[in-house]
Design an enzyme around this catalytic site. Structure first.
Site, PDB file in Angstrom:
ATOM      1  N   SER A 258       1.138  -0.974   0.065  1.00 20.49           N
ATOM      2  CA  SER A 258       0.191   0.063  -0.537  1.00 20.49           C
ATOM      3  C   SER A 258       0.982   1.006  -0.220  1.00 20.49           C
ATOM      4  CB  SER A 258      -1.158   0.359   1.098  1.00 20.49           C
ATOM      5  OG  SER A 258      -1.600  -1.019   1.045  1.00 20.49           O
TER       6      SER A 258
ATOM      7  N   VAL B 170       9.511  26.543  -7.161  1.00 21.37           N
ATOM      8  CA  VAL B 170       9.554  25.912  -7.159  1.00 21.37           C
ATOM      9  C   VAL B 170       9.118  24.900  -5.401  1.00 21.37           C
ATOM     10  CG1 VAL B 170      12.282  24.972  -7.093  1.00 21.37           C
ATOM     11  CG2 VAL B 170      12.271  26.407  -8.307  1.00 21.37           C
TER      12      VAL B 170
ATOM     13  N   GLU C 242      14.534  29.235  -9.450  1.00 25.50           N
ATOM     14  CA  GLU C 242      13.375  29.947  -9.839  1.00 25.50           C
ATOM     15  C   GLU C 242      12.385  29.883 -10.734  1.00 25.50           C
ATOM     16  OE1 GLU C 242      10.894  29.774  -8.562  1.00 25.50           O
ATOM     17  OE2 GLU C 242      10.036  31.831  -6.946  1.00 25.50           O
TER      18      GLU C 242
ATOM     19  N   ARG D 203      20.744  34.110  -4.678  1.00 26.94           N
ATOM     20  CA  ARG D 203      19.748  34.285  -2.748  1.00 26.94           C
ATOM     21  C   ARG D 203      20.028  32.575  -2.157  1.00 26.94           C
ATOM     22  NH1 ARG D 203      17.097  35.118  -7.323  1.00 26.94           N
ATOM     23  NH2 ARG D 203      14.882  34.330  -7.440  1.00 26.94           N
TER      24      ARG D 203
ATOM     25  N   ARG E 285       7.228  25.564  -3.642  1.00 22.09           N
ATOM     26  CA  ARG E 285       5.713  24.982  -3.995  1.00 22.09           C
ATOM     27  C   ARG E 285       5.041  23.489  -4.358  1.00 22.09           C
ATOM     28  NH1 ARG E 285       4.080  31.078  -5.569  1.00 22.09           N
ATOM     29  NH2 ARG E 285       2.830  31.954  -3.722  1.00 22.09           N
TER      30      ARG E 285
ATOM     31  N   ARG F 214      12.878  28.551   1.445  1.00 24.74           N
ATOM     32  CA  ARG F 214      13.070  29.622   0.838  1.00 24.74           C
ATOM     33  C   ARG F 214      14.893  30.780   1.160  1.00 24.74           C
ATOM     34  NH1 ARG F 214       8.338  33.644   0.044  1.00 24.74           N
ATOM     35  NH2 ARG F 214       9.535  34.428  -1.795  1.00 24.74           N
ATOM     36  N   HIS F 215      14.907  30.784   0.434  1.00 18.06           N
ATOM     37  CA  HIS F 215      16.513  31.693   0.341  1.00 18.06           C
ATOM     38  C   HIS F 215      15.506  33.438   0.969  1.00 18.06           C
ATOM     39  CE1 HIS F 215      14.167  35.294  -2.268  1.00 18.06           C
ATOM     40  NE2 HIS F 215      14.165  34.091  -3.112  1.00 18.06           N
TER      41      HIS F 215
ATOM     42  N   ASN G 278      13.236  40.752  -3.452  1.00 13.42           N
ATOM     43  CA  ASN G 278      11.362  40.827  -2.197  1.00 13.42           C
ATOM     44  C   ASN G 278      11.657  42.585  -2.052  1.00 13.42           C
ATOM     45  OD1 ASN G 278      12.962  37.892  -1.177  1.00 13.42           O
ATOM     46  ND2 ASN G 278      11.657  38.033  -2.674  1.00 13.42           N
TER      47      ASN G 278
ATOM     48  N   HIS H 211      13.312  27.980  -4.221  1.00 11.88           N
ATOM     49  CA  HIS H 211      12.795  29.561  -4.509  1.00 11.88           C
ATOM     50  C   HIS H 211      10.734  29.500  -3.877  1.00 11.88           C
ATOM     51  CE1 HIS H 211      16.170  31.530  -6.093  1.00 11.88           C
ATOM     52  NE2 HIS H 211      16.675  30.210  -6.644  1.00 11.88           N
TER      53      HIS H 211
END
Lengths: 458, 458
Positions: free
Chosen positions: B35, B381, B313, B289, B383, B236-237, B243, B378
């Site tokens: 499974s 990525v 990114e 970064r 996500r 993240r960075h 930003n 980033h």
């Protein structure tokens, strides 16, 4: 994009660790396709940027015994045994020197390595030098496959150069018998080894104790290989509207002359030699100009058609839609940097040839699994695919000339790939740019179709 | 780039042919991880965009027999045998209906399928419906692994809900004994089947007669799985210069607050819970970064570090270096189109989330092979990687909030992934933009670190 991104993509794409060194040890009776696998694996690794080299024990042995008869390989022939052992030791010591020099990542030891004792010696020698071993055993019990191999390959071997092919084939079969007497397949006694067994050309595959990522990729590649006869045709799209004005990139339609090429393509393919009842699959990119170029071919033949994003043209980033003159003017430094190292140069916000190779890797994998395929794609992508089959060095492949309106037919052979080019009698601009110039796209003259120009790379 | 490229990448990336339908048939005694493999394979396929579904025969059986004892599984219990057969038939008929509806590409039939007769019935039923079969047998003779599986998974099974775990484990061992009486491993009598045998969690793998590309990818995925306990950290960075001004893309350095996060990262990782002597590998993208953010962590721990271009990114093409306000103004149609279908929207000359998933596929493969890894990457990525582990639907994943200066710890379990978030007490702009707005990057307030917020997805 403010800065050119740094391009260390490849190394980290494949290598889990910077200091992994692998010795791929071929295992198998003669005529089981070991050298074919070794050669293809080396070409594949070189193409993805991993320094790889084949160490063929037979060619070391030939230094002293250029044309032995089968009795040389008789296990009771102690003189022969001694010389074969010496050849294996010479290959091993060259291989370890190559690793020690820091230049090598994957070595392929191409020999029968047919006894457990020999394999233990290889494993221990590598282990002492901090080199991992990956044994690749090819087993085949289908007589047809073996006979094909004997006839096609071995009678052209340097061992039998200048001899009657039938006498050579007979002697070679006797040589195989001698190996069979002592052959020990990899079994449970060697279950601590990392190995893969390929049975009847990959119809069954046994994989044992794969540890690192690079080995896992390599084994995946090897298990996808087949040896059925087939061809692969490569063509660029027909001349596009952008080609006419010298712009790169974009997603323009084909020109009138490009449309003429699209109409001529079915005939050109036929002329290139397609055995009756051959099924060919048509691959294009997702861009208009390749789909338009393949349109008539698909309609006339009814062949299956696939669009691949991975076949889209090299992304020229901020330079997309510009001419080379524009680029030379707007980004003079980039223009020079690209000429300096065209393979590694990445367009701002776009791709390098190296990047394209990475995204083409699944395409190559699928091509190895496939039979007859015609690929209608773009200049840079075609160069990368061509480089894989013809083993073109990275620094040369981006400069290769691939004229528009020309069909390239590649036919993989045991030791290399045959190439033929068929030019359609339809004029087009030239999109080839020589290093150090921004000149390109003059009309090239209409010439008589220049067919049947075979070339072989081994 | 004059036009938005069409994005049909995925389908042709994986499927050799548009109408391939595959039934993956799990085979193995209870507590052999069937499974687990079925669930992971389904999640992987869904993530790469292939409609996949698990049909669990046990849950069909539970409709009539919710809590059977071991005697129900005794091969001499004809009543039990009849009901189990009925459950298998119900699962099969639902599965074939699902294929016939055109919605399905890969079905996974999760059951013991432990006799040759049962497998022949499955093969023939699928064959008649033009569905290919791929048998996946999990064999395990290491008692530790089996016991772990019994204790961790089976005592939480619905079959034993509310029962004393020790009594349940004992009954379950008896159930296994009953299956062992009739168990037939896949052998030479079934050599015409496409199958893969996993022996002791992939330490040996036997692959037989793989024909199509999708099966070959799936088998490669399955052979890379392991079940050693481990965690994967995502960050993240640190806040970047871009930003601060609300620009997307680029290759800017981290801000002062970003640098503070980089310095805090080793402590944050420690706080998240790292067993003593744990080796963690640090992965970053090739962009400044992320490398800067991981710098102090690498220096303080001495952990191995890898830079991956595949972790760069999402490429925003012509919008690279713009703010969302700029994009809304300059490319209003694109802006709206992206909100409409953010997963599939491809920036002009850039990438879509779908494209990012394709290039992350080797990263996921390598992650499955690896043990403890911290990934500094980033927003987009992260996500996509998160969506793979938490099985987030494609339409949701691009909208997921992933604040800066927050460490996410994922711990894979038998049926899903545990998640914890650890927020550093260092303010940063918010880069999250709600659907339909162009507003973003207000400073978010400094809050007390909000730790230990476990969440589980199954």
């Amino acid at each position: 994009m403010a800065a050119v991104r740094r391009g260390n993509g490849h190394k980290s794409y494949f290598a889990s660790s910077d200091d992994t060194k692998i010795c791929v040890v071929m295992v198998g009776l003669p005529a089981r396709g070991k050298s074919l696998i070794a050669g293809k694996a080396m070409r594949y690794l070189a193409w993805v940027g991993i320094p790889a080299r084949v160490f063929n024990v037979g060619s070391y042995r030939r230094n002293n015994t250029p044309q032995p008869t089968a009795t040389f390989f008789d296990p009771h022939n102690s003189e022969g045994e001694k010389m074969r052992r010496a050849a294996a030791e010479a290959a091993m010591s060259d291989m370890l020197r190559w690793f020690a020099s820091g230049k090598g990542v994957v070595a392929i030891l191409d020999a029968t390595n047919s006894t457990r004792e020999r394999r233990r010696w290889i494993y221990e020698s590598c282990y002492a030098a901090n080199v991992e071993t990956l044994f690749v055993e090819s087993i085949c019990d289908e007589e047809d496959l073996i006979m094909n191999n004997i006839l096609e390959v071995k009678t052209t071997s340097p061992d039998y150069k200048g001899q009657d092919p039938e006498v050579a084939a007979l002697d070679f079969r006797n040589r195989i018998r001698n190996y069979e007497k002592v052959y020990e397949t990899i079994d449970d006694n060697e279950k601590h080894f990392t190995y893969v067994k390929l049975i009847n050309v990959g119809s069954t595959v046994i994989i044992n104790q794969i540890k690192d990522y690079l080995s896992s990729r390599l084994v995946y590649y090897i298990q996808n290989l087949h040896i059925k006869p087939r061809s692969i045709w490569l063509s660029r799209h027909g001349e596009s509207e952008y080609n006419l004005v010298g712009k790169i990139g974009g997603d323009s339609s084909i020109s009138e002359r490009g449309e003429a090429y699209a109409r001529a393509l079915p005939g050109l393919l036929k002329k290139s030699g397609v055995p009756p009842n051959t099924k060919i699959v048509i691959w294009t990119s997702t861009l208009r100009r390749t789909i338009q170029t393949a349109r008539h071919l698909a309609a006339e033949t009814g062949f299956e058609k696939l669009e691949w994003k991975a076949l889209d043209e090299l992304d020229s980033g901020v330079c997309d839609g510009l001419t080379y003159e524009d680029i030379a003017q707007k980004y003079p430094e980039d223009f020079a940097a690209r000429d300096e190292d065209k393979y590694n140069y990445r367009y701002r916000g776009g791709e390098s040839y190296r990047d394209v190779v990475i995204r083409l890797e699944p395409i190559i994998m699928e091509l190895e699994r496939s039979e007859n395929v015609i690929i209608v794609t773009h200049q840079a992508v075609l160069r990368c695919i061509y480089a894989y089959f013809l083993n073109t060095p990275q620094e040369q492949s981006p400069w290769m000339e691939v004229p528009l309106h020309t069909l390239i037919k590649l036919t993989p052979r045991a030791y290399g790939t045959d190439e033929q080019r068929f030019k359609a009698d339809i004029p087009a601009v030239s999109t080839w740019r020589a290093k150090g110039t921004s000149a390109k796209h003059q009309d090239y003259p209409t010439t008589e179709p220049k067919n049947e120009v075979p070339a072989t790379s081994a």
